[in-house]
Design a protein around this motif. Structure first.
Motif, PDB file in Angstrom:
ATOM      1  N   ILE A   7       0.950  -0.950   0.449  1.00 14.00           N
ATOM      2  CA  ILE A   7      -0.031  -0.181   0.151  1.00 14.00           C
ATOM      3  C   ILE A   7       1.066   1.227  -0.061  1.00 14.00           C
ATOM      4  CG2 ILE A   7      -2.046   1.154   0.973  1.00 14.00           C
ATOM      5  CD1 ILE A   7      -2.515  -1.302   2.317  1.00 14.00           C
ATOM      6  N   ASN A   8       0.856   1.962  -0.785  1.00 17.09           N
ATOM      7  CA  ASN A   8       1.934   3.311  -1.398  1.00 17.09           C
ATOM      8  C   ASN A   8       1.430   4.210  -0.984  1.00 17.09           C
ATOM      9  OD1 ASN A   8       3.232   5.298  -3.891  1.00 17.09           O
ATOM     10  ND2 ASN A   8       4.411   3.815  -2.780  1.00 17.09           N
ATOM     11  N   LEU A   9       1.674   4.875  -0.830  1.00 15.84           N
ATOM     12  CA  LEU A   9       0.930   6.725   0.462  1.00 15.84           C
ATOM     13  C   LEU A   9       0.822   7.418  -1.136  1.00 15.84           C
ATOM     14  CD1 LEU A   9       3.269   7.876   3.636  1.00 15.84           C
ATOM     15  CD2 LEU A   9       1.008   6.667   2.787  1.00 15.84           C
ATOM     16  N   GLY A  10       1.872   7.812  -1.835  1.00 14.08           N
ATOM     17  CA  GLY A  10       1.357   8.223  -3.069  1.00 14.08           C
ATOM     18  C   GLY A  10       0.303   8.093  -4.343  1.00 14.08           C
ATOM     19  N   GLU A  11       0.130   6.619  -4.396  1.00 12.86           N
ATOM     20  CA  GLU A  11      -0.757   5.923  -5.333  1.00 12.86           C
ATOM     21  C   GLU A  11      -2.248   6.212  -3.810  1.00 12.86           C
ATOM     22  OE1 GLU A  11      -1.387   0.919  -5.935  1.00 12.86           O
ATOM     23  OE2 GLU A  11       0.188   1.863  -6.227  1.00 12.86           O
ATOM     24  N   LEU A  12      -1.749   5.839  -3.021  1.00 14.29           N
ATOM     25  CA  LEU A  12      -3.575   6.339  -2.070  1.00 14.29           C
ATOM     26  C   LEU A  12      -3.726   7.841  -2.112  1.00 14.29           C
ATOM     27  CD1 LEU A  12      -4.968   4.959   0.003  1.00 14.29           C
ATOM     28  CD2 LEU A  12      -3.861   5.678   1.853  1.00 14.29           C
ATOM     29  N   PHE A  22       1.376   9.833  17.921  1.00 16.47           N
ATOM     30  CA  PHE A  22       2.049   8.791  17.975  1.00 16.47           C
ATOM     31  C   PHE A  22       2.331   8.228  16.076  1.00 16.47           C
ATOM     32  CE2 PHE A  22      -0.574   7.403  21.879  1.00 16.47           C
ATOM     33  CZ  PHE A  22       1.140   7.817  22.334  1.00 16.47           C
ATOM     34  N   CYS A  23       1.454   9.332  15.331  1.00 15.01           N
ATOM     35  CA  CYS A  23       1.390   8.843  14.111  1.00 15.01           C
ATOM     36  C   CYS A  23       2.471   9.050  13.369  1.00 15.01           C
ATOM     37  CB  CYS A  23       0.252   9.649  13.337  1.00 15.01           C
ATOM     38  SG  CYS A  23       0.006   9.488  11.348  1.00 15.01           S
ATOM     39  N   LYS A  24       2.986   8.059  12.581  1.00 14.49           N
ATOM     40  CA  LYS A  24       4.494   9.031  12.072  1.00 14.49           C
ATOM     41  C   LYS A  24       3.681   9.181   9.835  1.00 14.49           C
ATOM     42  CE  LYS A  24       6.450   4.378  13.401  1.00 14.49           C
ATOM     43  NZ  LYS A  24       6.119   2.888  13.589  1.00 14.49           N
ATOM     44  N   LEU A  25       2.521   9.548  10.365  1.00 14.95           N
ATOM     45  CA  LEU A  25       1.851   9.791   8.386  1.00 14.95           C
ATOM     46  C   LEU A  25       2.976  11.244   8.547  1.00 14.95           C
ATOM     47  CD1 LEU A  25      -0.991   8.901   7.874  1.00 14.95           C
ATOM     48  CD2 LEU A  25       0.274   8.656   6.760  1.00 14.95           C
ATOM     49  N   PRO A  26       3.184  12.467   9.445  1.00 15.11           N
ATOM     50  CA  PRO A  26       3.568  13.660   9.364  1.00 15.11           C
ATOM     51  C   PRO A  26       5.479  13.784   8.621  1.00 15.11           C
ATOM     52  CG  PRO A  26       2.459  13.362  11.249  1.00 15.11           C
ATOM     53  CD  PRO A  26       2.866  11.940  11.032  1.00 15.11           C
ATOM     54  N   GLY A  27       6.206  12.633   9.078  1.00 11.76           N
ATOM     55  CA  GLY A  27       7.060  12.356   8.723  1.00 11.76           C
ATOM     56  C   GLY A  27       7.112  11.874   7.496  1.00 11.76           C
ATOM     57  N   PRO A  28       6.757  11.554   6.485  1.00 10.31           N
ATOM     58  CA  PRO A  28       6.551  11.757   4.057  1.00 10.31           C
ATOM     59  C   PRO A  28       5.327  13.364   4.045  1.00 10.31           C
ATOM     60  CG  PRO A  28       5.765   9.446   5.464  1.00 10.31           C
ATOM     61  CD  PRO A  28       5.695  10.244   6.364  1.00 10.31           C
ATOM     62  N   MET A  83       5.067  14.500  -4.763  1.00 11.29           N
ATOM     63  CA  MET A  83       4.689  12.401  -4.631  1.00 11.29           C
ATOM     64  C   MET A  83       5.177  11.642  -5.198  1.00 11.29           C
ATOM     65  SD  MET A  83       1.170  13.596  -4.998  1.00 11.29           S
ATOM     66  CE  MET A  83       0.835  11.899  -5.211  1.00 11.29           C
ATOM     67  N   THR A  84       6.404  12.415  -5.873  1.00 15.56           N
ATOM     68  CA  THR A  84       7.248  11.285  -5.445  1.00 15.56           C
ATOM     69  C   THR A  84       7.778  10.879  -4.537  1.00 15.56           C
ATOM     70  OG1 THR A  84       8.287  11.849  -7.367  1.00 15.56           O
ATOM     71  CG2 THR A  84      10.147  11.415  -6.554  1.00 15.56           C
ATOM     72  N   THR A  85       7.489  12.329  -3.770  1.00 14.29           N
ATOM     73  CA  THR A  85       8.187  12.112  -1.454  1.00 14.29           C
ATOM     74  C   THR A  85       7.665  11.034  -1.604  1.00 14.29           C
ATOM     75  OG1 THR A  85       9.461  14.092  -1.765  1.00 14.29           O
ATOM     76  CG2 THR A  85       9.023  12.746   0.380  1.00 14.29           C
ATOM     77  N   LEU A  86       6.188  11.240  -0.998  1.00 10.68           N
ATOM     78  CA  LEU A  86       5.042  10.285  -0.780  1.00 10.68           C
ATOM     79  C   LEU A  86       5.217   8.358  -1.221  1.00 10.68           C
ATOM     80  CD1 LEU A  86       1.843  11.807  -0.413  1.00 10.68           C
ATOM     81  CD2 LEU A  86       3.328  11.902   0.946  1.00 10.68           C
ATOM     82  N   ASP A  87       5.822   8.901  -3.089  1.00 11.01           N
ATOM     83  CA  ASP A  87       6.146   7.163  -3.565  1.00 11.01           C
ATOM     84  C   ASP A  87       6.325   6.230  -2.596  1.00 11.01           C
ATOM     85  OD1 ASP A  87       3.353   7.324  -5.385  1.00 11.01           O
ATOM     86  OD2 ASP A  87       5.340   8.321  -7.217  1.00 11.01           O
TER      87      ASP A  87
END
Lengths: 160, 160
Positions: free
Chosen positions: A73-78, B103-109, A118-122
Motif C-alpha cells: 500500500i503505497n502512500l503516493g498511489e493512495l 504516535f502517528c508516523k504520517l507527518p514524516g512523509p 508525489m515522488t516523496t510520498l511514492d
C-alpha cells in the motif's frame, strides 16, 4: 494548500485496520475512535474496498481487513486515488477559464513541485507508517499535538 | 490537493503588473483581463502592497507597479505568504483533534513532501515566469489549454 478530509480519513482507516488486522474491524469502531460521520467513512471504505485496499467480509459478524499487504500500500498511489483533483492553479482543472493558459510559464514550476511532492510520498508504504493498537486508545499529553508544517505561515504568526 | 484562488490571482496580478511595468496598471484592467471580482482582487492587492510586492501610487491617475525587481520575487516565498495554511492532514492545522497525533508516523512523509514542493518553488522567481503584454490579449486556439497535472487522477479518467 490542502489535501481533502477524504484522503486524511482514508489513511486513518488503513492505519487502524492494519493495527487490528488480527481480527475484523468495523466502521462503527473507526467512527468511535476518530469521531467522524459514518456516512463519510462508508464512502471512503467503499472506494478502498473497490480498489482492493480493504477486504470486506459481509454478514452479521462481518467487518474489514486489509486487502493488500501493508508493504503493497503505497502512500503516493493512495493519495492519487483519494484526491478528486490536483488543481494547484486554474489551468490544472477541467473547468479552466484562465486566458493566459497558452503562454503562461507557471505550469512548469507547479508541475515540477507537484512531482517532487508525489515522488516523496511514492517512497513510503503503509508498512513504514504502522502503529500499535494501543496508539488508538492511549491518552498522551498533549493529546492533540501539532505535527506540521515545519514552517509557520505568515498568517499564523500574526505578521499579516 | 489545491492551492487557494487567492494564490492563483496573486500570481496573475504580479505577472500582469510585471508585463506592464512601463506604466501604472489598475485593478480595473486586471479585473477585465481575468474576469474576477474586484473585491477579491482588492484584498490580494492590499496584501501584496503591504508586503512590498506591489507599489501603489495613489490619486486619480494612480495605479500599481512592481514593488520589487522581478528577480527578487520568489515563487515559494509568495506561496507561503498567500496560502492561509498547509493543512495536508488534520494535525498540520491549528484546530487539530486527531487522537493519534502523538504516535502517528504520517507527518514524516507529508512534511518531507511539502518541503520538496516548496523547495522546487523556491528555485523560481517572477523573472523566469514573465510573459509579454500581448499574451494577455491574444486569443490562441484552444484558448483554455489545460496545463497540468502531468498525471490524471483516477476520478478524472472515469476508472472509479
Amino acid at each position: 494548500m490542502r489535501l481533502t478530509n477524504f484522503t486524511d480519513y482514508a489513511l486513518r482507516i488503513l492505519l487502524y485496520t492494519a493495527a487490528h488486522n488480527d481480527k475484523l474491524t468495523t466502521i462503527s469502531e473507526i467512527q468511535k475512535t476518530f469521531d467522524v460521520s459514518k456516512g463519510h467513512l462508508m464512502k471512503i471504505v467503499h472506494l478502498l474496498s473497490t480498489e482492493g485496499y480493504l477486504y470486506a467480509v459481509r454478514g452479521r459478524s462481518g467487518g474489514l481487513k486489509l486487502g493488500r499487504e501493508p508493504e503493497e500500500i503505497n502512500l503516493g498511489e493512495l493519495v492519487r486515488l483519494t484526491e478528486p483533483d490536483f488543481k494547484l492553479v486554474e489551468c490544472f482543472g477541467q473547468d479552466n477559464q484562465c486566458i493566459i493558459s497558452h503562454f503562461c510559464k507557471l505550469p512548469g514550476p507547479f508541475n515540477k513541485a507537484l512531482d517532487a511532492f508525489m515522488t516523496t510520498l511514492d517512497s513510503h508504504t503503509l508498512k513504514d507508517m504502522m502503529i500499535s493498537q494501543s496508539s488508538f486508545s492511549t491518552v498522551p499529553d498533549p493529546l492533540f499535538l501539532r505535527r506540521g508544517p515545519e514552517f509557520l505561515t505568515e498568517a499564523e504568526t500574526g505578521e499579516i
